[in-house]
Structures are given as structure tokens and as C-alpha cells.
Design an enzyme around this catalytic site. Sequence first.
Site, short mmCIF file in Angstrom:
data_model
loop_
_atom_site.label_atom_id
_atom_site.label_comp_id
_atom_site.label_asym_id
_atom_site.label_seq_id
_atom_site.Cartn_x
_atom_site.Cartn_y
_atom_site.Cartn_z
N GLU A 1 0.82 -1.20 0.00
CA GLU A 1 0.00 0.00 0.00
C GLU A 1 0.86 1.26 0.00
OE1 GLU A 1 -4.13 -1.43 1.98
OE2 GLU A 1 -2.62 -0.85 3.42
N CYS B 1 3.33 8.80 0.94
CA CYS B 1 3.82 7.93 2.01
C CYS B 1 4.15 6.57 1.38
CB CYS B 1 2.74 7.80 3.08
SG CYS B 1 3.17 6.69 4.42
N CYS C 1 6.73 -6.36 7.82
CA CYS C 1 7.65 -5.67 8.73
C CYS C 1 8.04 -6.63 9.84
CB CYS C 1 6.95 -4.44 9.32
SG CYS C 1 8.05 -3.41 10.32
N CYS D 1 5.67 -3.81 16.30
CA CYS D 1 5.08 -2.80 17.19
C CYS D 1 3.62 -3.18 17.46
CB CYS D 1 5.17 -1.41 16.57
SG CYS D 1 6.86 -0.88 16.27
N CYS E 1 0.55 -1.35 15.57
CA CYS E 1 0.64 -1.09 14.13
C CYS E 1 0.15 -2.28 13.31
CB CYS E 1 2.09 -0.77 13.77
SG CYS E 1 2.35 -0.45 12.02
N GLY F 1 6.76 -1.21 6.67
CA GLY F 1 8.16 -1.59 6.75
C GLY F 1 8.99 -0.65 7.59
N SER G 1 10.28 7.20 15.86
CA SER G 1 9.04 6.77 16.51
C SER G 1 9.35 6.47 17.96
CB SER G 1 8.49 5.53 15.80
OG SER G 1 8.21 5.84 14.46
N LEU G 2 9.06 7.41 18.81
CA LEU G 2 9.45 7.28 20.23
C LEU G 2 8.32 6.66 21.05
CD1 LEU G 2 11.75 7.92 22.21
CD2 LEU G 2 10.68 10.16 22.59
N HIS G 3 7.19 7.33 21.12
CA HIS G 3 5.94 6.82 21.69
C HIS G 3 5.92 6.60 23.20
CE1 HIS G 3 4.78 6.62 17.61
NE2 HIS G 3 5.32 5.47 17.31
N CYS H 1 -1.98 6.62 9.81
CA CYS H 1 -0.78 6.04 10.44
C CYS H 1 -1.09 4.70 11.07
CB CYS H 1 -0.27 6.94 11.55
SG CYS H 1 0.31 8.51 10.99
N1 SAH Z 1 8.83 1.60 10.69
C1 SAH Z 1 8.92 3.03 10.66
C2 SAH Z 1 8.02 3.70 9.64
C3 SAH Z 1 6.60 3.24 9.51
S1 SAH Z 1 5.39 3.78 10.64
C4 SAH Z 1 8.70 3.59 12.03
O1 SAH Z 1 8.38 2.84 12.94
O2 SAH Z 1 8.91 4.78 12.22
C5 SAH Z 1 5.09 5.48 10.46
C6 SAH Z 1 4.63 6.11 11.77
O3 SAH Z 1 3.29 5.69 12.14
C7 SAH Z 1 5.52 5.70 12.94
O4 SAH Z 1 5.77 6.81 13.75
C8 SAH Z 1 4.66 4.69 13.66
O5 SAH Z 1 5.05 4.48 14.97
C9 SAH Z 1 3.29 5.31 13.51
N2 SAH Z 1 2.20 4.39 13.80
C10 SAH Z 1 2.17 3.06 13.65
N3 SAH Z 1 0.98 2.56 14.03
C11 SAH Z 1 0.23 3.60 14.43
C12 SAH Z 1 -1.09 3.73 14.93
N4 SAH Z 1 -1.89 2.67 15.10
N5 SAH Z 1 -1.53 4.98 15.23
C13 SAH Z 1 -0.74 6.06 15.03
N6 SAH Z 1 0.51 5.99 14.57
C14 SAH Z 1 1.00 4.78 14.28
#
Ligand code: SAH
Length: 342
Positions: free
Chosen positions: A90, A103, A110, A114, A117, A157, A212-214, A331
Site C-alpha cells: 500500500e 507515504c 515488517c 510494534c 501497528c 516496513g 518513533s518514540l511513543h 498512520c
Molecule cells: N517503521 C517506521 C516507519 C513506519 S510507521 C517507524 O516505525 O517509524 C510510520 C509512523 O506511524 C511511525 O511513527 C509509527 O510508529 C506510527 N504508527 C504506527 N501505528 C500507528 C497507529 N496505530 N496509530 C498512530 N501511529 C502509528
Amino acid sequence: MKNIKDYNIEDLKQELIKLGEKSYRAEQIFKWIYIDNVTSFDDMTNLSLDLREKLKNNFSLCIFKILRKQVSKDGTIKYLFDVLDGNSIETVLMKYHHGYSLCVSTQIGCKMGCKFCASTGIGFERNLSSGEIVEELLAVERDEKIKISNVVFMGIGEPLDNYDNVINSIKIINNPKGINIGARHISVSTSGLVPMIYKLADENIQCTLSISLHATNNEKRSEMMPINNKYSIEELIQACKDYIDKTNRRISFEYALAKDNNDNLEDAKELVKLLKGMLCHVNLIPINKIDNGKYVKSSNENILRFRDYLNEHGITATVRRELGSDIEAACGQLRRKNLNQE
Ligand code: SAH
């Protein structure tokens, strides 16, 4: 057959020399592929018939087929592409007032796992080649008859887990003789592959790095992102500081807000402590709930309170606009295989 889009201009020159051709032909070919976006070598009319034959015999143009195209009510478009080996990926096109942003996915599936995701759901198949990543952009430009002005490596990915192909695709996207999107209009997002962040700092590419810290402590981050068991927050932040020192570029930290998980003022306080003094920006993303996922979106009130706390304490923070959630293009909603695919 080799995909001609896998070659940056220098490598294509070498390939042409091997075929007994002059290297400047690479520039003509670049124009046909990346500016005119042709779908056949026959269309490259300023090349001799003999060279066109040679190209046909040695290379493919890797033209993706659109399996599905969904348009959101906010104008965002999600494509499902057939990448020509039975796999699909996609890609999402977003329209902003300053232009079109794409994007792109970097892998089929992947490995990162996470918990919040959807991309991680059906496992990992393979890396995309640089030419396939570039073809995501060309296929969308052909279909919509537009020029894309920004590229974010935030699709399916982990870009830094496919390092060489991603860097090469940036070189191709960047080339003034072709697509010509400036590095400052390209963002690479990573879940935190620390050794690759050090490597990227040495590339001398002016793209934006997103992390991607979170979460702000190891316990919470490891629960959300297994990669944190391998590279701790402390190691990640150190790599980011090194990256900023070397490149003088501002880092963007992504922080997806999930209700009762990482969205209260204590978390905001810890985030301020962690990022204090760094050349950075925080992108707050209201988390998108995935099927069977335990994380749900924070309330608007908490999101704004979190944002304001950061801004009042010296960390610039904005809330990312949610685009395309009605077509699962937001996202974290992208998948390797679309579940409704026939
Ligand atoms: N693998 C890379 C790039 C892909 S994800 C990464 O982890 O950065 C792109 C962004 O979307 C990342 O910041 C990821 O953490 C965020 N993301 C993934 N799942 C999400 C969700 N359910 N809600 C909001 N953001 C999400």
C-alpha cells in the site's frame, strides 16, 4: 531481468558502458523514466532503435499494476499495488495546500512487531528494491497526472532495516536530472535502529529523520515496541544527539497518544526531560486503533493538554492532522495484504 529503476544515475552509466554505449545516455534515459514517466522503452524516441532493443533485452521498467484505489472524503488516496511477484503493498497520497505528499512502503511486511501497528500483522516477506520504492511514486504520478513534492518513508516496513535500498531510492528521487525532490522534502521514519542512525548521520543527505518514540521509559516503550529490548531509550537518544551534532538537522519525534497509556501529564513531563536542549520537534499522533489492538485514541482534551504542556516547556509540538482514516490509510493502518483482497 534487472529493474532499470534500481540504478542511480552513476550506476546506470556503468551499465551502459558495459553494453558498449556512451555514459551520457543515462541522462537521456533518466529524463524518459523520471520526468516523462514512460511505460515502454519504445517511447524513448531520441535513443537509437538499436539501444532501445538492448535496453529491452537487458532491463525491465517495473510498471506496477493498481489492484485497488480508494479515495477518502478528505481527498487522501490509498493505492494497493501489485508489485509483480504476487505480493502487494500500500502507498498513500496526501494532498496538502503546499502540494502532494506521498507515504511510501519500504518492505513487504515488517519485522518490528510494534503492538499498535497493523503493518506488522502478517509478518515479513521481503525488502522492496530501490526501483520498486521509486515506482510507487511514479505509478501514483502517472495515475493522478500530478507531480509529487514530498516523500515520507512512513508506509509499511522499517526503512532502516532496508538501509541500502532506501538510501539508493533517495538518491534517485533526489536527482536533479530526474524526479528532483530536494532531500529536505524527504522524511525517513524509524522505530529506532540505533546503529543505522549512526550510519545515516554519515551519509551527508539532508533528509529529515523521524524517530518513533511513543514512550519515555524503557518499560513502557518495550511493551509497545519490541525493538526497545534491543536498543534502549538511552542508546536511542544518544544516537539522535550524535545525528543532530553531525548533520545540524532537526529531528522529528513521533509520539502516538494512547488513552491511559502514555498520554497523561507525567508522560509529558518525562518527555520534556528526555528531549530538553535537543534540536527537535514533537509530532503528536492520535493513535489509530487496529483490529484486536489494545491501544485506543486519547481524548481530544488530553491530546491538547499534552501538546500545550510540551510547548510551554520549551519543546515545540504539533498534532498531526488525521488523514484517510475512513479508508484505513492513516498512520499504522497499512497492511501487507489487504484483507478484502480477492
Ligand atoms: N517503521 C517506521 C516507519 C513506519 S510507521 C517507524 O516505525 O517509524 C510510520 C509512523 O506511524 C511511525 O511513527 C509509527 O510508529 C506510527 N504508527 C504506527 N501505528 C500507528 C497507529 N496505530 N496509530 C498512530 N501511529 C502509528
